[in-house]
Enzyme design. Structure first.
Site, PDB file in Angstrom:
ATOM      1  N   ASP A  81       0.987  -1.292  -0.026  1.00 46.06           N
ATOM      2  CA  ASP A  81       0.093   0.128  -0.056  1.00 46.06           C
ATOM      3  C   ASP A  81       0.885   1.262  -0.029  1.00 46.06           C
ATOM      4  O   ASP A  81       1.491   1.488   1.109  1.00 46.06           O
ATOM      5  CB  ASP A  81      -0.902   0.158   1.331  1.00 46.06           C
ATOM      6  N   HIS A  82       1.078   1.898  -1.167  1.00 43.65           N
ATOM      7  CA  HIS A  82       2.000   2.989  -1.274  1.00 43.65           C
ATOM      8  C   HIS A  82       2.109   3.975  -0.234  1.00 43.65           C
ATOM      9  O   HIS A  82       2.866   4.724  -0.032  1.00 43.65           O
ATOM     10  CB  HIS A  82       2.195   3.306  -2.675  1.00 43.65           C
ATOM     11  N   HIS A  98      -5.953   2.471   1.728  1.00 46.25           N
ATOM     12  CA  HIS A  98      -5.453   3.801   2.256  1.00 46.25           C
ATOM     13  C   HIS A  98      -6.060   4.180   3.562  1.00 46.25           C
ATOM     14  O   HIS A  98      -5.341   4.572   4.520  1.00 46.25           O
ATOM     15  CB  HIS A  98      -5.419   4.691   0.933  1.00 46.25           C
TER      16      HIS A  98
END
Length: 525
Positions: free
Chosen positions: A217-218, A280
Site C-alpha cells: 500500500d504505497h 489507504h
C-alpha cells in the site's frame, strides 16, 4: 524499516570491504542521509511482472533508479522485466531510460544508468500458456552465474488481480529450483471482497510463507505517514493526550482532484470504497489509533494495527455516505460527470465518493468518532489527518475576547505539502486580551532541506532488506475487507440517486450533514 527507536538486529553483521567503502561514501553524502541503511541488501534478481504497464514506467523504475543514485542497491543486482509484449533487452532499457527521464525525481546520470542497465533483461512470455515460465526461470539461472544473484528472487506483481493466481501457481511449482530466498510484492487491490482475498491468500500460502508475501500500500511508504509514528512515540507531550479524554474527534481526508483517468474498466468494478477506502483510508485510521508497539519490528507494529481494525464496528447506514460526481469545474476547467467518462455505463451506480463515521471500540477511543472521506473530482488533491482536541474546560476570557479562537487541532499533511501544523490560541498584540487561533507549522522541505523520497523507493528497499513493517499482513487485509463488505451489503438496499455532487465541490450534501448532526463540520479549506 530503519527507525530512530530501535537498531536493526543484524546491524553489527560484518560487511565486505566493498560494503564498508559504500557505507563510508553514504555517510559523507548529505543527500543520502535520510535514506542511509546500516547494510546493503543481499544480491538478488528483481522481477517485474507487467513491465510494459504504466505503473512500471511512472513509479517502479524511477524509484529503482533513485535508489541506484544513492548507492542503496546491491552490486549483484539483476532487473528482469516480464510482459507479453514483444521487446528486446535493448528496447526495454531504452524505454525505461525515457521513463526515468520523464518521471524520475533525479536527473539522469549516464554513469549511474550504465551501471543499472548492465543488469537489465527483458522476457516476453505468457504465463497462461503451457511452459510460459520456462524462459524466465532459465534466464534467472543464467543471471545467478553472470550477476551473482545467489538464487535470491523478488517478484513484483504489477499486474491486474486476475493474473496473480496464474503467476503464483507457476512460480510456486518452480521455486524449489532456486536456492536463495523468495519475496513477492503484490499491488492493491488484494482481492475484490473478503471471499476473493481469502482465496488469494490460500493460493499464496500453498507455496509461500506469510513472511515472504509483501502486500503493498504505497501510502504507507510516504514519509509523513511514517512521521505520524515518530510524532506520537518519540515525543512525550503527545501520547498522554492521544485518547478519548482529550481528543474530541479525528478527521481523515483523502481527496483527489482528478477523475478516473481512463481506468473505467477497473473503476466500474472497484469504486472509491475498494480503490481507496479499503486500503489507504483504513490504514491511516489504524496508524492514528494504534497502541504503542513494544518495539518497531514488523510483527509488533502490524499486531497493533490489526487490533484497531478488529475493534472497528461496521458503521450503520446513517453513518455512511456515498456519492458520484456530475459535471462541474475543477481548478477553473470544466470536466465531465462520471457517467460521461469513456467506458462508464450511462446508468452507473459506482461510487466516486465515500464518507463515514467510524468508531474504534477500545478503552483508548471508545465513543470518539473518526470521520473519514475520500473522493474523485474534489476541489484539490489533499491527504490530511486532523486530530481535534476538546476545548479548554473553563476559559477565563470574556466571550468577545475569544471569538476568533477555535479548538486545538494537530494537522498532519500527508500530501502534497508534507508537514505538521498545530493550531493554538494566542493573544493578539495590542491593548486588552483578545485571543486568536494561530498555527505552529513544520514543513519537511524547510526543516530538512532535501527532497522527500518517493513512497515506492522506501517500500522496494524495505522488501530487498526483508523488512515487512510497512506492508499489510493477511489478517489486516481480512479485517479491512470485513468492514467494507458490511458497508457494500447495506448499499444493495440503498436507492441513492446519482450524480449527487458537482465536480469541484467537497462531495454530496449528506456528507456535511453527517457531521452537522453531531454539532461538527469538516475542516474549512
Amino acid at each position: 524499516m530503519v527507525t530512530p527507536f530501535a537498531p536493526r538486529a543484524n546491524s553489527q553483521k560484518r560487511m565486505s570491504p566493498v560494503s564498508q567503502a559504500r557505507e563510508a561514501s553514504l555517510a559523507r553524502n548529505p543527500l543520502s542521509e535520510g535514506l542511509r541503511l546500516p547494510r546493503t541488501p543481499d544480491p538478488c534478481a528483481l522481477v517485474i511482472f507487467g513491465a510494459s504497464g504504466d505503473l512500471t514506467q511512472r513509479k517502479l523504475f524511477p524509484a529503482v533508479y533513485s535508489l541506484a543514485v544513492r548507492n542503496l542497491l546491491p552490486e549483484q543486482l539483476a532487473i528482469v522485466g516480464v510482459a507479453r509484449t514483444p521487446e528486446t533487452d535493448d528496447q526495454f532499457r531504452k524505454r525505461m531510460k525515457e521513463a526515468v527521464r520523464e518521471f524520475g525525481r533525479d536527473k539522469l546520470d549516464e554513469k549511474v544508468w550504465r551501471r543499472l542497465a548492465e543488469g537489465m533483461r527483458y522476457v516476453a512470455t505468457d504465463f497462461a500458456s503451457e511452459g510460459g515460465e520456462d524462459r524466465l526461470v532459465d534466464l534467472l539461472e543464467r543471471l545467478d552465474e553472470e550477476r551473482g544473484t545467489a538464487g535470491n528472487r523478488v517478484f513484483y506483481f504489477a499486474v491486474p488481480p486476475r493474473a496473480i493466481s496464474v503467476l503464483v501457481d507457476r512460480l510456486g511449482h518452480r521455486r524449489s529450483e532456486w536456492p536463495g530466498w523468495t519475496r513477492l510484492i503484490i499491488e492493491k487491490p488484494f482481492g475484490s471482497d473478503r471471499a476473493s482475498a481469502t482465496r488469494l491468500n490460500e493460493e499464496l500460502s500453498r507455496f509461500f510463507e506469510e513472511r515472504e508475501i509483501y502486500r503493498i500500500d504505497h501510502y504507507l511508504g510516504k514519509e509523513t505517514v511514517q512521521n505520524l509514528l515518530a510524532l506520537r512515540f518519540s515525543n512525550g507531550i503527545f501520547e498522554p493526550i492521544w485518547n478519548r479524554q482529550f481528543v474530541d474527534h479525528v478527521e481523515i481526508t483523502v481527496a483527489e482532484s482528478i477523475g478516473i483517468e481512463g481506468r473505467a474498466a477497473f473503476y466500474e468494478q472497484a469504486g472509491a470504497i475498494r480503490d481507496v477506502f479499503q486500503n489507504h483510508l483504513l490504514q491511516l485510521v489504524a496508524l492514528t489509533a494504534m497502541e504503542p508497539p513494544v518495539d518497531f519490528t514488523s510483527e509488533s507494529v502490524r499486531n497493533e494495527k490489526v487490533k484497531v481494525l478488529r475493534a472497528m464496528r461496521p458503521p450503520g447506514a446513517k453513518h455512511v455516505v456515498r456519492g458520484q460526481y456530475g459535471r462541474g469545474f475543477v481548478e477553473g476547467k470544466e470536466v465531465p460527470g462520471y457517467r460521461e467518462e469513456p467506458g462508464v455505463a450511462r446508468d452507473s451506480t459506482t461510487d466516486t465518493f465515500v464518507a463515514a463515521k467510524l468508531f474504534v471500540d477500545n478503552w483508548r477511543w471508545a465513543d470518539t468518532p473518526f470521520y473519514v472521506r475520500t473522493g474523485k473530482r474534489l476541489p484539490k488533491r489533499e491527504t490530511t489527518i486532523a486530530i481535534e482536541f476538546k476545548r479548554a474546560p473553563h476559559p477565563p476570557f470574556a466571550k468577545e475576547a475569544s471569538e476568533g479562537m477555535h479548538p486545538n487541532v494537530l494537522l498532519v499533511h500527508v500530501q502534497p505539502d508534507e508537514g505538521v501544523s498545530l493550531a493554538i490560541g494566542a493573544k493578539v498584540p495590542g491593548q486588552g486580551m483578545t485571543i486568536r487561533t494561530v498555527h505552529m507549522d513544520f514543513l519537511y522541505g524547510g526543516a530538512f532541506r532535501t527532497e522527500l523520497p518517493e513512497a515506492y523507493e522506501r517500500l522496494i528497499l524495505d522488501c530487498l532488506h526483508g523488512d515487512a513493517t510497512l506492508f499489510t499482513r493477511a489478517d489486516e487485509v481480512d479485517e479491512q475487507w470485513a468492514l467494507v463488505d458490511a458497508i457494500v451489503a447495506a448499499w444493495k438496499r440503498d436507492r441513492t440517486s446519482f450524480p449527487n455532487y458537482d465536480a469541484g465541490t467537497w462531495g454530496p450534501a449528506a456528507a456535511d450533514e453527517l457531521l452537522r448532526r453531531d454539532g461538527r463540520e469538516w475542516r474549512r479549506r
